[in-house]
Design an enzyme around this catalytic site. Structure first.
Site, PDB file in Angstrom:
ATOM      1  CG  ASP A  50      -1.696  61.170 124.669  1.00 29.53           C
ATOM      2  OD1 ASP A  50      -1.231  61.071 125.826  1.00 29.53           O
ATOM      3  OD2 ASP A  50      -1.935  62.259 124.126  1.00 29.53           O
TER       4      ASP A  50
ATOM      5  CG  ASP B 252       1.618  65.328 124.532  1.00 31.77           C
ATOM      6  OD1 ASP B 252       1.504  64.102 124.351  1.00 31.77           O
ATOM      7  OD2 ASP B 252       1.042  65.946 125.442  1.00 31.77           O
TER       8      ASP B 252
END
Length: 130
Positions: free
Chosen positions: A10, A51
């Protein structure tokens, strides 16, 4: 293991100049196109729906350990998300939403599941209470 790797990915995908998520968002913004199904938007905040999947994996795993681990990890993930969102106006740039939440959540998981729960169980068996 896997969650840590995803959190690192990420960071790379969002913050590096040629990161795929950064390029995708920039291109969509340049065209004026939304990114349906990939982003939750609300109150000037955009969060990738992926997420939420990884937050859920951590909290789901915590639920298998104990109720106290579940509650602690849920609060830890939310604390990490609030910390990330608090950094947005300070840094004035896009930030990856996973690293802080996953780091705090994973640390909380291990502390609660492998230290706090056994300690509370031992104290309860010995009829000692905090």
């Amino acid at each position: 293991g896997v969650l840590g790797g995803v959190a690192l990915w990420d960071v790379v995908a969002v913050l590096t100049p040629r990161g795929p998520l950064k390029l995708l968002v920039e291109e969509a913004e340049r065209r004026g196109d939304p990114i349906p199904g990939l982003v939750y938007e609300g109150a000037d905040i955009k969060l990738g729906l992926g997420d939420f999947v990884f937050y859920s994996i951590l909290v789901g795993r915590a639920s298998l350990a104990s109720f106290s681990t579940l509650v602690a990890c849920t609060l830890a993930v939310l604390t990490g998300l609030i910390a990330t969102l608090s950094l947005l106006p300070v840094l004035e740039r896009v930030l990856p939403a996973l690293p802080i939440s996953i780091a705090i959540g994973a640390a909380t998981y291990f502390l609660t599941a492998y230290l706090v729960d056994p300690l509370v169980g031992t104290l309860a068996n010995a009829s000692l209470f905090l």
